[in-house]
Scaffold this active site. Structure first.
Site, mmCIF file in Angstrom:
data_model
loop_
_atom_site.group_PDB
_atom_site.id
_atom_site.type_symbol
_atom_site.label_atom_id
_atom_site.label_comp_id
_atom_site.label_asym_id
_atom_site.label_seq_id
_atom_site.Cartn_x
_atom_site.Cartn_y
_atom_site.Cartn_z
ATOM 1 N N PHE A 123 0.725 -1.143 -0.103
ATOM 2 C CA PHE A 123 -0.073 -0.099 -0.040
ATOM 3 C C PHE A 123 0.832 1.225 0.141
ATOM 4 O O PHE A 123 1.713 1.448 0.809
ATOM 5 C CB PHE A 123 -1.081 0.030 1.397
ATOM 6 C CG PHE A 123 -1.867 0.951 1.144
ATOM 7 C CD1 PHE A 123 -3.015 0.892 0.661
ATOM 8 C CD2 PHE A 123 -2.044 1.999 2.113
ATOM 9 C CE1 PHE A 123 -4.054 1.875 0.724
ATOM 10 C CE2 PHE A 123 -2.673 2.994 2.053
ATOM 11 C CZ PHE A 123 -4.085 2.839 1.243
ATOM 12 N N LEU A 125 1.035 5.022 0.042
ATOM 13 C CA LEU A 125 0.290 6.354 0.545
ATOM 14 C C LEU A 125 1.509 7.412 0.738
ATOM 15 O O LEU A 125 1.505 8.331 0.382
ATOM 16 C CB LEU A 125 -0.690 6.094 1.191
ATOM 17 C CG LEU A 125 -1.503 7.261 1.766
ATOM 18 C CD1 LEU A 125 -2.248 7.965 0.603
ATOM 19 C CD2 LEU A 125 -2.562 7.028 2.870
ATOM 20 N N ARG A 265 11.829 -15.832 37.944
ATOM 21 C CA ARG A 265 12.788 -14.963 38.504
ATOM 22 C C ARG A 265 12.713 -14.431 39.866
ATOM 23 O O ARG A 265 11.605 -14.332 40.341
ATOM 24 C CB ARG A 265 12.994 -13.766 37.470
ATOM 25 C CG ARG A 265 14.024 -12.715 37.751
ATOM 26 C CD ARG A 265 15.290 -12.937 37.205
ATOM 27 N NE ARG A 265 16.244 -11.965 37.359
ATOM 28 C CZ ARG A 265 17.470 -11.876 36.826
ATOM 29 N NH1 ARG A 265 17.991 -13.182 36.324
ATOM 30 N NH2 ARG A 265 18.325 -11.031 37.109
ATOM 31 N N GLY A 337 13.807 -6.028 33.783
ATOM 32 C CA GLY A 337 15.176 -5.264 34.166
ATOM 33 C C GLY A 337 15.806 -5.326 33.042
ATOM 34 O O GLY A 337 15.655 -4.815 31.874
ATOM 35 N N GLU A 361 -1.167 3.857 10.443
ATOM 36 C CA GLU A 361 -2.622 3.971 10.204
ATOM 37 C C GLU A 361 -3.184 4.812 11.149
ATOM 38 O O GLU A 361 -4.487 4.170 11.685
ATOM 39 C CB GLU A 361 -3.079 2.418 10.351
ATOM 40 C CG GLU A 361 -3.325 1.436 9.193
ATOM 41 C CD GLU A 361 -1.992 1.202 8.610
ATOM 42 O OE1 GLU A 361 -1.106 2.241 8.392
ATOM 43 O OE2 GLU A 361 -1.771 0.264 7.639
#
Lengths: 381, 83
Positions: A123, A125, A265, A337, A361
Site C-alpha cells: 500500500f 500512500l 525470577r 530489568g 494507520e
C-alpha cells in the site's frame, strides 16, 4: 512463491494458526528482526495455511472468512511477530481494495494470486516530503497520455515494499487523487530498502521511486477524484483493524512473557510474581488485553454487518490497543530489568514494535482529533 | 422509496451532526462538515440501509452532494436491482 492456487488448501483453523505462531514464528521473531526480513519459506507457509487473504470470496480463491475471524488470525500472528502481521495487513488492504473497487478484469487478474500468496501487495500512500498523516499529498502524479498514464513520484515507508509484486499507489491526476495498481517490475520502478528502522524491522520497508512509469488505462483502480478518498478510507479502515488486532497480540505476548519470567525470577529470595508492583503491572496488562479484545470484536462484528459504525469503532479499537500495547511492552521491559534490553528475551522487540503501532494507520494524535470530535457530536445530540 | 430514502438519509446525517441545519437540496459538502471518514460512512450507510452496492461509476461527488441527490441514487440503484 512455491505455493500455487492449485495446491493451496482451505485456511487453517485458529488452533492451527496458534500452533504455527508458537512453533514457526514466535521462536524466530528475534532472528527475523536481526536479519531484517521474513524468510521466503515463512511467507510460503503463510500461503500454505491460506492466511494471506482468507476474507476474499471462495470464487476468488479465498475462504469467505468474516472480519472477526480475520482479526483473530492477525492477533495471533501479531502475538508472534509484528513484522509478519504488518505484511498481512498491507496485503489485506490491497486485496480488499481490488475486491471492492476492481473491475472484472482486475479481479480476474489479481484476486486468486492474492488469495494464494503468489503475488503480494503493498500500500503506497506516504511520501518522503509529506507527513504520513497528510493523505492529500500531491507529490506523486499520474498524467494521462494517449496510451494510459505516466506515473512519477516517490513513496516512503512502504511495508513489504522490498518483496511486493503489486503496488497500490495513490497519485494526483487531473481528476484529483486516484488509485493505481502498478506491477513492481515495471520499467521506471525503483525499490530501495529502508534498513535499520527501530520497529517492525523485518517488515521489509522500502522507498519506492516511480520515474516515467507507463501504465495502461486498466491500471486505474476504482473511481478517480473525490471517490478515491473512499477507496483510501476503506483500505485504511481494514489496515487500522488489523493493526488493532496485532496490537492486542503484542499485549498478549508481553503478558505471557512476564508471567513466565516473574514465575522463575527471584529478588531477595522472593519470586517477582509475588511483588505488589509487578502484580499491578500484570493486572494492567490483563485489563488492557480484555478491553482490546472486546473493542476489536465489536469493530469486526460491525464490519461484518456492513454497519458504518465500524469506522469509528475501529478507530477506538486501534487507539486503545496501540496505546495499551506500548504500555504493556514498556512494563514488560521494566519487569524484565536489564534482561529486558537483551536480544535473549523478546520484550525489547515487543517494545520497539509496539511504538510503531501508535504511529501507523492513524497516529495516536490524529486519532484523538477524530475520536474527540465524535464525543462532542454525541454530547450535542 | 425516494421520500423514505430522503428521511432515512437525513436522519443518518442529523444523528451524526445534530448542530447542522440544511435542506434536502442543499450541498452538504459546501457546509464543511463532511470529511473523508463521514463520506465513507455515508457510502456504507446507503449500501446497508437500502441493500445495494454502489457501482464505481455512481461513486462520485455529484451523487452525494445533497440528501435529494443521494435519494435519487438510491432510487436508481433500486430500479436497476429490480430491473
Amino acid at each position: 512463491m512455491a505455493m500455487t492456487a492449485q495446491t493451496r488448501r482451505a485456511p487453517a483453523d485458529l488452533a492451527e494458526v496458534v500452533r504455527f505462531v508458537d512453533q514457526e514464528i514466535a521462536p524466530h521473531a528475534n532472528a527475523f528482526e536481526k536479519a531484517e526480513r521474513i524468510p521466503r519459506e515463512v511467507l510460503s507457509r503463510v500461503a500454505e495455511l491460506g492466511l494471506w487473504a482468507p476474507f476474499l470470496p471462495s470464487e476468488s480463491g479465498g475462504a469467505d472468512m468474516d472480519m472477526v475471524s480475520l482479526g483473530r488470525v492477525h492477533e495471533e500472528v501479531g502475538r508472534g511477530c509484528s513484522s509478519l502481521r504488518s505484511l498481512l495487513t498491507v496485503h489485506s488492504m490491497v486485496s480488499a481494495s481490488v475486491h471492492r473497487w476492481g473491475d472484472q478484469a482486475q479481479q480476474e487478474k489479481w484476486l486468486r494470486a492474492f488469495a494464494a500468496g503468489e503475488k503480494l501487495g503493498a500500500f503506497c500512500l506516504t511520501e518522503p516530503d509529506h507527513s504520513g498523516s497528510d493523505s492529500t499529498a500531491e507529490g506523486t502524479t499520474a498524467v494521462r497520455d494517449q496510451d494510459g498514464w505516466i506515473l512519477d513520484g516517490r513513496k516512503k515507508w512502504i511495508t513489504g515494499g522490498q518483496v511486493a509484486d503489486v503496488l497500490m499507489v495513490f497519485a494526483t491526476t487531473d481528476s484529483g487523487m486516484s488509485t493505481f495498481l502498478v506491477e513492481a517490475d515495471r520499467p521506471g520502478v525503483r525499490v530501495t530498502p529502508l534498513p535499520h528502522v527501530m520497529g517492525t524491522t523485518a517488515s521489509m520497508l522500502a522507498e519506492i521511486e516511480f520515474t516515467g512509469v507507463r501504465l495502461e488505462p486498466s491500471a486505474l483502480l476504482g473511481p478517480p477524484g473525490w471517490a478515491a478518498g473512499t477507496v483510501m478510507t476503506n483500505a485504511l479502515n481494514l489496515g487500522r483493524y488489523s493493526v488493532a488486532c496485532g496490537s492486542l497480540g503484542i499485549i498478549r505476548a508481553a503478558l505471557e512473557a512476564c508471567a513466565a519470567y516473574t514465575s522463575v525470577r527471584t529478588a531477595a529470595g522472593v519470586p517477582l510474581r509475588d511483588l505488589p508492583h509487578v502484580r499491578q503491572m500484570m493486572s494492567g496488562m490483563v485489563t488492557a488485553r480484555d478491553a482490546a479484545r472486546l473493542l476489536c470484536q465489536r469493530a469486526g462484528a460491525l464490519s461484518d454487518e456492513g454497519d458504518p459504525a465500524t469506522i469509528m469503532a475501529t478507530w477506538v479499537a486501534k487507539y486503545h490497543a496501540s496505546k495499551a500495547a506500548a504500555q504493556a511492552a514498556s512494563d514488560a521491559v521494566q519487569i524484565h530489568g536489564a534482561n529486558g534490553f537483551s536480544p535473549d528475551h523478546q520484550v525489547a522487540r515487543l517494545y520497539r514494535d509496539s511504538k510503531v503501532m501508535e504511529v501507523i494507520e492513524g497516529s495516536t494524535q490524529v486519532q484523538e482529533l477524530t475520536i474527540a470530535a465524535e464525543a462532542y457530536r454525541e454530547v450535542a445530540q | 422509496m425516494s421520500n423514505d430514502a430522503r428521511t432515512e438519509i437525513r436522519s443518518f446525517i442529523t444523528t451524526k451532526f445534530p448542530d447542522v441545519t440544511f435542506s434536502d437540496e442543499e450541498d452538504i459538502f459546501a457546509l464543511g462538515f463532511v470529511n473523508s471518514l463521514f463520506a465513507m460512512e455515508l457510502v456504507m450507510f446507503i449500501e446497508k440501509a437500502f441493500g445495494t452496492r454502489i457501482p464505481n461509476e455512481e461513486l462520485h461527488l455529484g451523487n452525494f452532494r445533497s440528501v435529494e441527490l443521494m435519494a435519487d441514487l438510491v432510487r436508481r440503484q433500486s430500479a436497476a436491482t429490480v430491473g
